[in-house]
Design an enzyme around this catalytic site. Structure first.
Site, PDB file in Angstrom:
ATOM      1  N   GLN A   1     -30.312 -47.733  -1.703  1.00 35.20           N
ATOM      2  CA  GLN A   1     -31.379 -48.404  -2.453  1.00 35.20           C
ATOM      3  C   GLN A   1     -30.916 -48.572  -3.896  1.00 35.20           C
ATOM      4  OE1 GLN A   1     -35.376 -46.943  -4.584  1.00 35.20           O
ATOM      5  NE2 GLN A   1     -35.383 -46.458  -2.389  1.00 35.20           N
TER       6      GLN A   1
ATOM      7  N   ARG B   1     -31.798 -48.891  -7.397  1.00 33.91           N
ATOM      8  CA  ARG B   1     -32.986 -48.605  -8.200  1.00 33.91           C
ATOM      9  C   ARG B   1     -32.588 -48.713  -9.664  1.00 33.91           C
ATOM     10  NH1 ARG B   1     -35.522 -43.963 -10.445  1.00 33.91           N
ATOM     11  NH2 ARG B   1     -37.800 -44.064 -10.312  1.00 33.91           N
TER      12      ARG B   1
ATOM     13  N   CYS C   1     -18.883 -28.032  32.816  1.00 33.36           N
ATOM     14  CA  CYS C   1     -19.860 -28.823  33.575  1.00 33.36           C
ATOM     15  C   CYS C   1     -21.282 -28.517  33.120  1.00 33.36           C
ATOM     16  CB  CYS C   1     -19.723 -28.543  35.064  1.00 33.36           C
ATOM     17  SG  CYS C   1     -18.054 -28.856  35.692  1.00 33.36           S
TER      18      CYS C   1
ATOM     19  N   MET D   1     -30.706 -31.528  41.602  1.00 37.60           N
ATOM     20  CA  MET D   1     -29.325 -31.733  42.012  1.00 37.60           C
ATOM     21  C   MET D   1     -29.361 -32.748  43.148  1.00 37.60           C
ATOM     22  SD  MET D   1     -28.820 -29.414  39.805  1.00 37.60           S
ATOM     23  CE  MET D   1     -27.081 -29.070  39.650  1.00 37.60           C
TER      24      MET D   1
ATOM     25  N   LYS E   1     -36.466 -37.872 -12.142  1.00 41.00           N
ATOM     26  CA  LYS E   1     -37.692 -38.653 -12.309  1.00 41.00           C
ATOM     27  C   LYS E   1     -38.758 -37.697 -12.781  1.00 41.00           C
ATOM     28  CE  LYS E   1     -40.260 -42.277  -9.845  1.00 41.00           C
ATOM     29  NZ  LYS E   1     -41.609 -42.036  -9.406  1.00 41.00           N
TER      30      LYS E   1
ATOM     31  N   LYS F   1     -18.137 -36.528  27.953  1.00 41.89           N
ATOM     32  CA  LYS F   1     -17.742 -35.178  27.556  1.00 41.89           C
ATOM     33  C   LYS F   1     -16.530 -34.729  28.346  1.00 41.89           C
ATOM     34  CE  LYS F   1     -18.559 -31.698  29.746  1.00 41.89           C
ATOM     35  NZ  LYS F   1     -17.237 -31.027  29.741  1.00 41.89           N
TER      36      LYS F   1
ATOM     37  N   VAL G   1     -30.752 -38.933  -5.351  1.00 40.55           N
ATOM     38  CA  VAL G   1     -30.155 -39.669  -6.466  1.00 40.55           C
ATOM     39  C   VAL G   1     -28.991 -38.851  -7.013  1.00 40.55           C
ATOM     40  CG1 VAL G   1     -30.492 -40.745  -8.719  1.00 40.55           C
ATOM     41  CG2 VAL G   1     -32.368 -40.746  -7.057  1.00 40.55           C
TER      42      VAL G   1
ATOM     43  N   ASN H   1     -35.165 -51.444  -5.158  1.00 40.81           N
ATOM     44  CA  ASN H   1     -36.392 -50.751  -5.522  1.00 40.81           C
ATOM     45  C   ASN H   1     -37.283 -51.677  -6.348  1.00 40.81           C
ATOM     46  OD1 ASN H   1     -38.027 -49.138  -7.625  1.00 40.81           O
ATOM     47  ND2 ASN H   1     -37.504 -47.591  -6.104  1.00 40.81           N
ATOM     48  N   ASP H   2     -38.511 -51.851  -5.884  1.00 36.80           N
ATOM     49  CA  ASP H   2     -39.559 -52.483  -6.685  1.00 36.80           C
ATOM     50  C   ASP H   2     -39.363 -54.000  -6.929  1.00 36.80           C
ATOM     51  OD1 ASP H   2     -41.644 -52.920  -8.417  1.00 36.80           O
ATOM     52  OD2 ASP H   2     -40.919 -51.630 -10.023  1.00 36.80           O
TER      53      ASP H   2
HETATM   54  N1  3NM Z   1     -38.499 -41.023  -6.426  1.00 35.93           N
HETATM   55  P1  3NM Z   1     -32.911 -36.503  -7.264  1.00 35.93           P
HETATM   56  S1  3NM Z   1     -38.299 -38.541  -6.866  1.00 35.93           S
HETATM   57  C1  3NM Z   1     -36.407 -41.972  -7.271  1.00 35.93           C
HETATM   58  O1  3NM Z   1     -41.003 -38.650  -5.656  1.00 35.93           O
HETATM   59  C2  3NM Z   1     -37.281 -40.846  -7.007  1.00 35.93           C
HETATM   60  O2  3NM Z   1     -41.020 -40.773  -5.280  1.00 35.93           O
HETATM   61  C3  3NM Z   1     -39.153 -39.880  -6.292  1.00 35.93           C
HETATM   62  O3  3NM Z   1     -33.804 -37.773  -7.618  1.00 35.93           O
HETATM   63  C4  3NM Z   1     -40.500 -39.752  -5.708  1.00 35.93           C
HETATM   64  O4  3NM Z   1     -32.402 -36.720  -5.894  1.00 35.93           O
HETATM   65  C5  3NM Z   1     -36.991 -39.517  -7.308  1.00 35.93           C
HETATM   66  O5  3NM Z   1     -31.814 -36.543  -8.272  1.00 35.93           O
HETATM   67  C6  3NM Z   1     -35.768 -38.989  -7.919  1.00 35.93           C
HETATM   68  O6  3NM Z   1     -33.773 -35.303  -7.403  1.00 35.93           O
HETATM   69  C7  3NM Z   1     -34.976 -38.106  -6.979  1.00 35.93           C
HETATM   70 MG    MG Z   2     -41.203 -47.141  -7.684  1.00 39.23          MG
END
Ligand code: 3NM
Ligand code: MG
Length: 497
Positions: A42, A44, A421, A267, A142, A343, A203, A74-75
């Protein structure tokens, strides 16, 4: 790209801010992470202007297309539309789902963030393709996250989704997840057998990593391991049929192992029964340990019946390289239908692959290095579309893109007949109960089997291969019961790389 087939296992969310990306190049970081095992990306970016965002998304798309993984934005739905990537991810404060769907059309992926049961169910009802659940743990990445819900919060959402009829929507969770907690996050948040996570989203664990390829590989391993208990629980809860067409030597042992892992064995070597049995939602094992002309005809017919019904088939090409008859039987079977899992030991897998090797009886022996075994398993998986389990002191499991080695097991497994087996039988139960990811199911069968063997071998009442067999059946049953009861301490013994 078929959006139903997306693998959400290791979900990379990018961040272009210097605090996380440092002075690295984002495209290179993404390339390395995907090479290491990230299965979806993603893009972002909350800060760049539109022109920069479009340019970056195009550069990332060039990378993700090369590796066959989806790219979402994202968004910024307009950016996704402009570059033509696989979809978007929208938060609760972003564009409404319906509006995004109108702009993107029915085939694109739209993922939605949900922090509560209400948000999750609403997103499912709207038609979201997957959910990002969180925030699991507070994170520096975040700082404005609304609610920290922990793994208990994730589990209650998963349970509610299942109760509301949304058990099949893929889910990942996000927030503070890294290689040291990924397995535990999956295990703790699982509401299996009702519903479990499909993967984790990160992230900083990838974008801030010094070596994103290595970090992604470790995450992939840990995520895969974290899903193993879901498979074992699924078998215990579902009692899937394990239809064995097996050899004369192991009938009784295989049936007992099927019962021990929680499956319902039958079987049945007469293929006229296969069409009816294939409708019961179980899996078929084709084991050619005591091949005969009639047996081979039955195997072909049963394989085709399961293929027609969409049921999984595990192939155990016992002694494949031993005789010309067996080598031909392999060719006949491979050209008659499709296998879900193949296998075998090194010689058997080499023979199935088409290498000209001779095998002494049905014994296993090894001449390849572990990397060579991994290459062989991967190549056969790519060619056949099956998950390949290559057994030995170090086992290799591959679906052609993900390849793991497993270092569990005990020498007693090589000192009694039929253990290979019965591994096939165990795996059949796992793939019957856990259809969403055959590789995870096959790996679960393998580690359950080998860890049970380790536990049996050290018991006071086990003095050699003879006393090992009943203890092994006991331990398979014990591990299944512990797992169904929520105790997965045994998983700590797994040596998966
Ligand atoms: N969204 P890290 S937390 C982009 O809670 C994002 O919706 C979040 O980062 C949510 O893997 C987050 O470094 C950041 O903790 C996650
Ligand atoms: Mg968002």
């Amino acid at each position: 790209m078929d959006k139903k087939k997306v693998n959400y296992g290791v979900y990379l969310v990018t961040d272009s801010t210097p605090a996380i990306l440092g002075n690295k190049d984002l495209t290179k970081v993404v390339e390395a992470a995907v090479r290491g095992g990230a299965s979806i990306v993603q893009y972002r970016d909350k800060h760049s202007d539109r022109e920069t965002a479009v340019k970056t998304a195009r550069a990332l798309l060039e990378v993700t297309r090369r590796y066959g993984v989806p790219l979402l934005v994202n968004d910024r739905v307009d950016v996704a539309v402009e570059v033509g990537c696989e979809g978007v991810h929208i938060g609760q404060d972003d564009m409404a789902y319906e509006e995004a769907r109108k702009l993107l059309g029915p085939d694109k992926i739209i993922g939605v963030t949900a922090s509560s049961i209400e948000e999750a169910i609403k997103a499912c009802e709207a038609g979201a393709d997957y959910l990002g659940l969180g925030t699991v743990y507070a994170t520096q990445t975040k700082k404005d996250t609304k609610s920290i819900i922990g793994t208990a919060g994730i589990r209650s959402i998963l349970q509610a989704l299942s109760s509301a009829g949304h058990a099949s929507i893929p889910t990942v969770c996000i927030g503070g997840i890294n290689s040291s907690n990924a397995t535990a996050v999956l295990v703790e948040s699982s509401a299996a057998p009702a519903k479990s996570l499909d993967g984790i989203a990160v992230v900083s664990a990838l974008v801030a990593a010094e070596d994103p390829a290595a970090a992604a590989r470790v995450l992939l391993t840990n995520v895969t391991m974290g899903r193993v208990p879901d498979v074992v629980k699924g078998v215990a809860a579902g009692t899937p049929l394990s239809h064995n067409m097996t050899n004369l030597v192991v009938q009784n042992f295989a049936a007992n192992v099927a019962l021990a892992v929680g499956a319902s064995p039958i079987m049945a070597n007469y293929a006229e029964e296969a069409a009816d049995l294939a409708k019961l939602g179980g899996a078929l094992v084709i084991n050619m340990g005591t091949v005969t002309p009639e047996g081979l005809r039955n195997h072909v017919q049963a394989l085709q019946a399961y293929n027609a019904a969409g049921g999984p088939v595990v192939y155990d090409p016992v002694g494949a390289g031993a005789t010309a008859i067996r080598r031909n039987a392999v060719k006949t079977l491979l050209s008659s239908g499709h296998f879900t899992v193949i296998k075998g030991n090194e010689r058997e897998i080499q023979t199935v692959y088409g290498s000209s090797v001779t095998q002494r009886g049905v014994d296993s022996s090894s001449s390849l290095t572990i990397p060579q075994r991994a290459t062989l398993a991967r190549a056969l998986a790519r060619r056949t579309g099956a998950v390949v389990i290559l057994t030995g002191k170090t086992d290799v499991v591959s679906d052609g893109s993900r390849t793991f080695r497993v270092d569990n097991g005990h020498e007693f497994l090589g000192q009694v007949t039929g253990t290979g087996c019965t591994l096939g039988t165990t795996v059949s139960a796992m793939v019957a109960a856990f259809r969403s990811d055959v590789l995870v199911a096959a790996l679960a069968g393998l580690v359950l089997f080998e860890i049970a063997a380790e536990r049996a071998a050290v018991r006071d009442d086990v003095r050699g291969p003879g006393t090992f067999v009943p203890a092994f059946i006991d331990e398979l049953s014990a591990v299944r019961k512990e797992t169904a009861g929520g105790n997965v301490a045994w998983l700590a013994k797994a040596k998966i790389e």
